[in-house]
Scaffold this motif. Sequence first.
Motif, PDB file in Angstrom:
ATOM      1  N   TRP A   1     -12.579   4.538   1.697  1.00  0.00           N
ATOM      2  CA  TRP A   1     -12.009   5.523   0.780  1.00  0.00           C
ATOM      3  C   TRP A   1     -10.814   4.896   0.054  1.00  0.00           C
ATOM      4  N   GLY A   2     -10.429   5.528  -1.057  1.00  0.00           N
ATOM      5  CA  GLY A   2      -9.358   4.995  -1.892  1.00  0.00           C
ATOM      6  C   GLY A   2      -9.886   4.659  -3.269  1.00  0.00           C
ATOM      7  N   ASP A   3      -9.246   3.724  -3.948  1.00  0.00           N
ATOM      8  CA  ASP A   3      -9.655   3.330  -5.287  1.00  0.00           C
ATOM      9  C   ASP A   3     -11.075   2.768  -5.266  1.00  0.00           C
ATOM     10  N   ALA A   4     -11.981   3.404  -5.995  1.00  0.00           N
ATOM     11  CA  ALA A   4     -13.398   3.035  -5.956  1.00  0.00           C
ATOM     12  C   ALA A   4     -13.627   1.595  -6.380  1.00  0.00           C
TER      13      ALA A   4
ATOM     14  N   VAL B   1       4.274  11.460  15.077  1.00  0.00           N
ATOM     15  CA  VAL B   1       4.651  10.528  14.008  1.00  0.00           C
ATOM     16  C   VAL B   1       5.755  11.130  13.153  1.00  0.00           C
ATOM     17  N   ILE B   2       6.765  10.339  12.834  1.00  0.00           N
ATOM     18  CA  ILE B   2       7.840  10.718  11.919  1.00  0.00           C
ATOM     19  C   ILE B   2       7.816   9.761  10.742  1.00  0.00           C
ATOM     20  N   THR B   3       7.971  10.264   9.529  1.00  0.00           N
ATOM     21  CA  THR B   3       7.928   9.419   8.331  1.00  0.00           C
ATOM     22  C   THR B   3       9.163   9.626   7.464  1.00  0.00           C
ATOM     23  N   TRP B   4       9.518   8.596   6.712  1.00  0.00           N
ATOM     24  CA  TRP B   4      10.623   8.677   5.761  1.00  0.00           C
ATOM     25  C   TRP B   4      10.464   7.567   4.720  1.00  0.00           C
ATOM     26  N   GLY B   5      11.160   7.739   3.604  1.00  0.00           N
ATOM     27  CA  GLY B   5      11.043   6.802   2.488  1.00  0.00           C
ATOM     28  C   GLY B   5      10.562   7.527   1.254  1.00  0.00           C
ATOM     29  N   ASP B   6       9.907   6.820   0.354  1.00  0.00           N
ATOM     30  CA  ASP B   6       9.397   7.414  -0.882  1.00  0.00           C
ATOM     31  C   ASP B   6       8.373   8.494  -0.534  1.00  0.00           C
ATOM     32  N   ALA B   7       8.671   9.729  -0.891  1.00  0.00           N
ATOM     33  CA  ALA B   7       7.847  10.865  -0.478  1.00  0.00           C
ATOM     34  C   ALA B   7       6.414  10.755  -0.959  1.00  0.00           C
ATOM     35  N   SER B   8       6.223  10.301  -2.191  1.00  0.00           N
ATOM     36  CA  SER B   8       4.884  10.269  -2.778  1.00  0.00           C
ATOM     37  C   SER B   8       4.036   9.112  -2.271  1.00  0.00           C
ATOM     38  N   LYS B   9       4.656   8.195  -1.543  1.00  0.00           N
ATOM     39  CA  LYS B   9       3.940   6.992  -1.112  1.00  0.00           C
ATOM     40  C   LYS B   9       3.974   6.811   0.406  1.00  0.00           C
TER      41      LYS B   9
ATOM     42  N   SER C   1     -10.264   9.865  15.685  1.00  0.00           N
ATOM     43  CA  SER C   1     -10.173  10.447  14.338  1.00  0.00           C
ATOM     44  C   SER C   1      -9.072   9.758  13.530  1.00  0.00           C
ATOM     45  N   VAL C   2      -9.076   9.968  12.216  1.00  0.00           N
ATOM     46  CA  VAL C   2      -8.112   9.344  11.306  1.00  0.00           C
ATOM     47  C   VAL C   2      -7.481  10.396  10.416  1.00  0.00           C
ATOM     48  N   ILE C   3      -6.164  10.298  10.245  1.00  0.00           N
ATOM     49  CA  ILE C   3      -5.415  11.176   9.353  1.00  0.00           C
ATOM     50  C   ILE C   3      -4.703  10.310   8.323  1.00  0.00           C
ATOM     51  N   THR C   4      -4.721  10.712   7.051  1.00  0.00           N
ATOM     52  CA  THR C   4      -4.127   9.918   5.987  1.00  0.00           C
ATOM     53  C   THR C   4      -3.135  10.730   5.168  1.00  0.00           C
ATOM     54  N   TRP C   5      -2.167  10.038   4.562  1.00  0.00           N
ATOM     55  CA  TRP C   5      -1.206  10.663   3.667  1.00  0.00           C
ATOM     56  C   TRP C   5      -0.594   9.587   2.769  1.00  0.00           C
ATOM     57  N   GLY C   6       0.061  10.030   1.719  1.00  0.00           N
ATOM     58  CA  GLY C   6       0.626   9.107   0.737  1.00  0.00           C
ATOM     59  C   GLY C   6      -0.066   9.266  -0.593  1.00  0.00           C
ATOM     60  N   ASP C   7      -0.087   8.219  -1.397  1.00  0.00           N
ATOM     61  CA  ASP C   7      -0.685   8.269  -2.735  1.00  0.00           C
ATOM     62  C   ASP C   7      -2.181   8.585  -2.627  1.00  0.00           C
ATOM     63  N   ALA C   8      -2.586   9.715  -3.166  1.00  0.00           N
ATOM     64  CA  ALA C   8      -3.963  10.186  -3.022  1.00  0.00           C
ATOM     65  C   ALA C   8      -4.979   9.219  -3.609  1.00  0.00           C
ATOM     66  N   ASP C   9      -4.649   8.607  -4.749  1.00  0.00           N
ATOM     67  CA  ASP C   9      -5.599   7.733  -5.430  1.00  0.00           C
ATOM     68  C   ASP C   9      -5.884   6.456  -4.658  1.00  0.00           C
TER      69      ASP C   9
ATOM     70  N   HIS D   1       0.837  -1.196   0.000  1.00  0.00           N
ATOM     71  CA  HIS D   1       0.000   0.000   0.000  1.00  0.00           C
ATOM     72  C   HIS D   1       0.875   1.251   0.000  1.00  0.00           C
ATOM     73  N   PRO D   2       0.672   2.150  -0.950  1.00  0.00           N
ATOM     74  CA  PRO D   2       1.506   3.358  -1.024  1.00  0.00           C
ATOM     75  C   PRO D   2       0.947   4.516  -0.203  1.00  0.00           C
ATOM     76  N   ALA D   3       0.300   4.208   0.925  1.00  0.00           N
ATOM     77  CA  ALA D   3      -0.291   5.249   1.762  1.00  0.00           C
ATOM     78  C   ALA D   3      -0.331   4.761   3.211  1.00  0.00           C
ATOM     79  N   PHE D   4      -0.531   5.711   4.118  1.00  0.00           N
ATOM     80  CA  PHE D   4      -0.685   5.402   5.542  1.00  0.00           C
ATOM     81  C   PHE D   4      -1.971   6.026   6.069  1.00  0.00           C
ATOM     82  N   ALA D   5      -2.482   5.443   7.155  1.00  0.00           N
ATOM     83  CA  ALA D   5      -3.597   6.027   7.905  1.00  0.00           C
ATOM     84  C   ALA D   5      -3.253   5.947   9.385  1.00  0.00           C
ATOM     85  N   ALA D   6      -3.374   7.072  10.079  1.00  0.00           N
ATOM     86  CA  ALA D   6      -3.083   7.138  11.510  1.00  0.00           C
ATOM     87  C   ALA D   6      -4.375   7.272  12.293  1.00  0.00           C
TER      88      ALA D   6
END
Length: 481
Positions: A124-127, A453-461, A78-86, A67-72
Amino acid sequence: TWPGHCKAHELFQAAYKSKPGFLCKLLHGGEDLSPQRDLASLSENLDHLTVVWMSVGVNKTTLQHAHPAFAALKSNGSVITWGDADYGGDSSRAEHGLQEGVVQVVGHGFAFVAIKSDGSVITWGDADAGGDSSHVEHRLREGVVQVAFTSWAFAAVKSDGSVIAWGDAEAGGDSSLVEHRLQEGVVKVVANGWAFAAIKSDGSVITWGDASEGGDSSLVEHRLQEGVVQVVGNDQAFAAIKSDGSVITWGHADYGGDSSHVEHRLQDGVVQLAFTSGAFAAIKSDGSVITWGLAASGGDSSLFQHRLQEGVVQVVGNEGFFAAVKSDGSVITWGDAEANNSDIERQLAEGQVVGNGFAFAAVKSDGSVITWGDADAGGDSSLVEDRLRKGVTQVVVNGSAFAAIKSDGSVITWGETDVGGDSSHVEHRLQDGVVQVVGNGYAFAAIKSDGSVITWGDASKGGDSSLVELGLQEGVIVVVS
């Protein structure tokens, strides 16, 4: 005091509301109560139920799409998400439902599902892969207690024992052919890459999804009518343990759906099943191990069979390898390995063994770490070897890199640099206080003791969380991918 007609799921929902952000078990004595259990059937000591709280998370293998995204999930529900928007990094379409009350989040490679304390579900995500659940939304408004997923679809178990599926039809999103058998009595749904298997309270199993990869179990249906206690799935097949210790398999023959050549050894005594992407391994009560499936994924252990006859206490699998831990602390590895592991095996003592798709890391009892396999994907940890000699308590993997958490709360990383093996730009923030690290296929996310939370790796994912940084400063209790 509860009326006799009350079911346990009403207590589950009350518990969830009292402590958002956590899941729980209800125990009556030593019995783990299912949500469908009638309280009237508990003849005595109903006033002594035990609640066991669990920080929520997901046990996710590398077998499905990374999965190229995260959810916290935060402590306020509540939930916060980031990574590949699609693929779920952008949850703005569902944001109104993710402000409070969420107790669990799960995801496959393309979408996320959130379960709320009232038993409703938000997607949410790819329909096409389950991010859009609008056609079953009316059935997901209450009572959901479990969500399972294939590579492209989801299935929800409700407190009344019914199941709802959505997403890609060929990957299990359409359960209409067996819907009449999924109206009640289901206690758990298990998935492989392309199909689902539902275990019912009577020990029977119902399957749907891609027919050739486990969705059609008609050839073994007579053996799945009763007594099944566990089902596991790899990419394209299933294996089930029955109460008599026998094993039944179905799905793609090459991936372990056909176990006929070892069937005589699977008639009794099996206590645990492990799997890679294309093979299965069974541990028997006498400590022996039987394997089948793709040889390149660990299905052929014949070269090590003399060492797998007794004393095995655990088997773990990753994409293409198995590692067996013996009672004397030694480790045997087999599968798609590129290196001779005999020297490593001699060094290993009791400890944790984890792997990504290409390499393994083992935490020894003295807190040091040994790595082997594909050098670029983490098999070579020589650049950080001096920092891995003591104090490591856990190692976490993503698609091609590793992250080690030390007893002082610091983190050390190695492997493919672009996907998290290089954490130098956030190293100053990983010196202390880290309590959890999660990896997706392309990045890592670390939760600190202050809930940041701290993140690193592929920025877009998922490696760059700067757009939601304010929401990740405090209160995060779990991150999933």
